[in-house]
Enzyme design. Structure first.
Site, PDB file in Angstrom:
ATOM      1  CB  THR A  12      73.374 -11.919  20.601  1.00 45.66           C
ATOM      2  OG1 THR A  12      73.514 -10.653  21.407  1.00 45.66           O
ATOM      3  CG2 THR A  12      72.334 -11.852  19.966  1.00 45.66           C
ATOM      4  NE  ARG A  37      81.514 -13.030  29.058  1.00 42.50           N
ATOM      5  CZ  ARG A  37      82.388 -12.194  28.142  1.00 42.50           C
ATOM      6  NH1 ARG A  37      82.709 -10.949  28.494  1.00 42.50           N
ATOM      7  NH2 ARG A  37      82.890 -12.749  26.949  1.00 42.50           N
ATOM      8  CB  SER A  55      86.486 -11.741  27.144  1.00 40.28           C
ATOM      9  OG  SER A  55      87.169 -10.929  26.257  1.00 40.28           O
ATOM     10  CG  HIS A  56      87.652  -7.825  28.926  1.00 44.42           C
ATOM     11  ND1 HIS A  56      87.487  -7.826  27.729  1.00 44.42           N
ATOM     12  CD2 HIS A  56      86.992  -6.943  29.293  1.00 44.42           C
ATOM     13  CE1 HIS A  56      86.354  -7.264  27.395  1.00 44.42           C
ATOM     14  NE2 HIS A  56      86.008  -6.710  28.503  1.00 44.42           N
ATOM     15  CE  LYS A 111      82.867 -14.251  21.655  1.00 43.36           C
ATOM     16  NZ  LYS A 111      84.134 -13.182  21.736  1.00 43.36           N
ATOM     17  CB  THR A 168      76.562  -2.694  20.440  1.00 41.46           C
ATOM     18  OG1 THR A 168      76.254  -1.107  20.411  1.00 41.46           O
ATOM     19  CG2 THR A 168      77.908  -2.488  21.261  1.00 41.46           C
TER      20      THR A 168
END
Length: 622
Positions: free
Chosen positions: A57, A61, A158-159, A168, A404
């Protein structure tokens, strides 16, 4: 040459490595695999070729390396072919895609390969990155909404650390994908692994499509519209009121990411804030730099990540620091405690409460007829603070929690809006904040705009800083304190063993869940989203989606020797992408010291009774 190399490869690696050499056309990754074969580094090759990176989902990555389990151009092409095929089946009359990328190593190459695959499948592609421009992640879901596209892809990690990158995906509603689409896309990828004709010639494909009008460079159009939407939906304070001081009054850091250009443009045009006059940007972290030289882990939440910014603030007698992560979808805040003189970085939950309180104040000032037609609703993830749930109970608005991730928060917000609710805000404790008026995903730039206005409103109208507002919230709704961390597990089977122990050994025979944990904690409510059990519903069916493939238990409890208004809530879950068992604990009490004590007590009791780190060979991290 390759035949000679393959003759040395062990039999269980020969097929996947042969396939790699057949499908890959990137000279660097071909050479990478060749070098590993020449060194006979079979252990490393097993890591890269024994399994394929899984599409979930959150998309993809991983580290940027050669191999089917890593992020590289071939894997991106395969993912894009499968995604384009699936989306074409779902939306045959709306073949429109949005593609963007950040500043990380190889992001541009991955994005162009993605665009090529969609173009070859008959899509029109709105490409947000002409030349060497970067975009912040929230611009992709925003563009999906505004352009009525059927899919969006953002290349970013992202980070994550500098060696990582990601893929994504946003669906046609501008949200990250949820089941069953994730499984169906994964199956479609597996069915489209052979690179299509011409897909490797992505520069030629893009140039041809540009001439044909099938590839559109839409960055400037979308940024202009984004600015207009921020002004219309998020700006409610007179910019003149932001003249808090005659000198810079806050520090901003984009954490070596893409945030500075969009942040500086937005705050100047909507709030009349100018760098140097109203705020300072951390110079060492201002420009996009994929090597992230001043931080090993470019996450504003990490200890020490904001130190350079705080030092700059101290030097100029500034008491507020705001930060974005590298792709500017997250937001963090540090403030100086004027009583102690110490700096305090607010937690994601504390910032979430401040936003929720500010949005509630705004809602109460709206037209009464609007309030009657559109009741207020706010939401967060189930691992985030219950403080806004308590606020909702006292103030009388609708609250929900979700699984989450913003894939769940965003999709639920859309459903609530369709029911007539006004949903101004949702959040997750990992410094992610959503303002649905902009898009149904987290947005660090939108969060910055809203927070700066809230800060000034509280300061000017009430002479309060964020810590004062938080303290007032504690007095009215109870003091909520968290104690979050995780255990590093050697392999996924250990996580399953721990959860099996809780269910089958620690839980008494004949019971659905343990009534207590040690002598210190009395269980009031128990939910297991792996087995599908919830203690307080009819037929004990959970109100949130059940997933037998992931481990997640939530417990509400009270201290055995505590007062009636003391409450503990915790969630434990296995990470789907990392070797971690995550623990989220929050305690509520009348006093801050007591709430902090109960949260830490719960950690220690769970460690002793459930996790048993020495026996299970797991390591604690915070």
């Amino acid at each position: 040459m390759l035949q000679g190399i393959l003759e040395t490869v062990p039999s269980d690696l020969k097929d996947p490595i042969s396939l790699w050499f057949k499908q890959d056309r990137n000279p660097k990754t071909i050479e990478e695999v060749t070098a590993l074969c020449k060194k006979s580094d079979w252990n490393e090759l097993h890591k890269r070729f024994d399994s394929r990176i899984q599409f979930g989902t959150a998309g993809l990555r991983s580290q940027m390396q050669a191999g089917f389990s890593r992020m590289n151009t071939l894997v991106v092409i395969q993912a894009s072919q499968g995604l384009a095929t699936y989306v074409r089946q779902q939306f045959p009359d709306n073949l429109v895609a949005v593609v963007g990328h950040d500043h990380r190593f190889h992001s541009k190459e991955f994005a162009r390969a993605t665009a090529a695959a969609f173009l070859l499948k008959g899509f029109k592609v709105h490409y947000l990155n002409p030349d060497h421009e970067f975009v912040h992640t929230p611009l992709v879901p925003f563009a999906v909404d505004k352009l009525k596209a059927s899919v969006g892809v953002m290349i970013t990690a992202s980070h994550n650390p500098k060696m990582d990158n990601g893929y994504k995906v946003y669906y046609s509603n501008g949200c990250q994908i949820i089941p069953p689409h994730d499984h169906a896309i994964s199956d479609s990828i597996d069915a489209n692994l052979e690179p299509w004709a011409n897909v490797w010639d992505f520069d030629d494909v893009l140039n041809k499509a540009l001439k044909q009008g099938k590839l559109m460079y839409s960055r400037e159009e979308m940024l202009k519209l984004y600015l207009e939407e921020v002004s219309k939906n998020l700006v409610e304070i007179n910019p003149l009121k932001l003249e808090v001081k005659a000198k810079p009054w806050f520090v901003y850091t984009p954490m070596h990411g893409v945030g500075f250009d969009i942040f500086s443009t937005i705050v100047k045009k909507t709030l009349c804030l100018v760098e140097g006059k109203d705020y300072l940007c951390v110079p060492e972290q201002q420009n996009p730099d994929p090597s992230f030289p001043t931080v090993g882990f470019p996450n504003p939440e990490e200890k020490g990540a904001l130190d350079i910014g705080i030092n700059l603030a101290e030097k100029h007698d500034i008491d507020l620091l705001v930060a974005n992560d590298p792709d500017a979808d997250r937001f963090s805040v540090a403030v100086k405690d004027m009583q102690s003189g110490e700096w305090r970085q607010l937690t994601g939950n504390e910032i979430g409460f401040l936003f929720a309180f500010y949005e509630y104040q705004k809602y109460k000032s709206m037209d009464k007829e609007f309030q009657h037609v559109h009741p207020l609703a706010m939401l967060n993830s189930t691992v985030s603070s219950q403080m806004i749930k308590k606020m909702a109970e006292i103030e009388g608005f609708h609250y929900e929690d979700t699984l989450t991730g913003f894939k769940w928060i965003g999709n639920r917000a859309i459903l609530l809006e369709k029911k007539g609710y006004y949903v101004p805000f949702g959040f997750e404790e990992a410094i992610g904040y959503m303002f649905p008026a902009m898009e149904h995903d987290k947005d660090g730039i939108s969060a910055s705009i809203v927070f700066l206005q809230a800060y000034c409103k509280w300061k000017i109208d009430h002479n309060l800083d964020p810590l004062n507002v938080l303290e007032n919230g504690f007095k009215k709704y109870g003091v909520f304190k968290e104690y979050n961390g995780y255990y590093v597990v050697p392999n996924p089977t250990v996580t399953k063993d721990i959860f099996d122990y809780i269910r089958n050994v620690y839980t008494p025979e004949g019971a659905s869940y343990p009534s207590s944990i040690g002598e210190e904690i009395e269980v009031l409510y128990y939910r297991d989203l792996t087995t599908g059990y919830q203690s307080d519903t009819i037929n004990h069916k959970p109100t949130l989606p059940v997933d037998p493939t992931s481990q997640m238990i939530t417990v509400s409890a009270r201290p055995s020797n505590g007062s009636e208004n003391e409450h503990i809530r915790f969630t434990i879950r296995g990470s789907g992408t990392e070797p971690k068992l995550k623990v989220y604990i929050e305690a509520c009490a009348n006093e801050e010291q007591r709430a902090s004590f109960l949260a830490k007590l719960t950690w220690n009791v769970l460690r002793r009774e459930w996790f048993r780190p020495d026996e299970m060979n797991i390591v604690t991290k915070f």
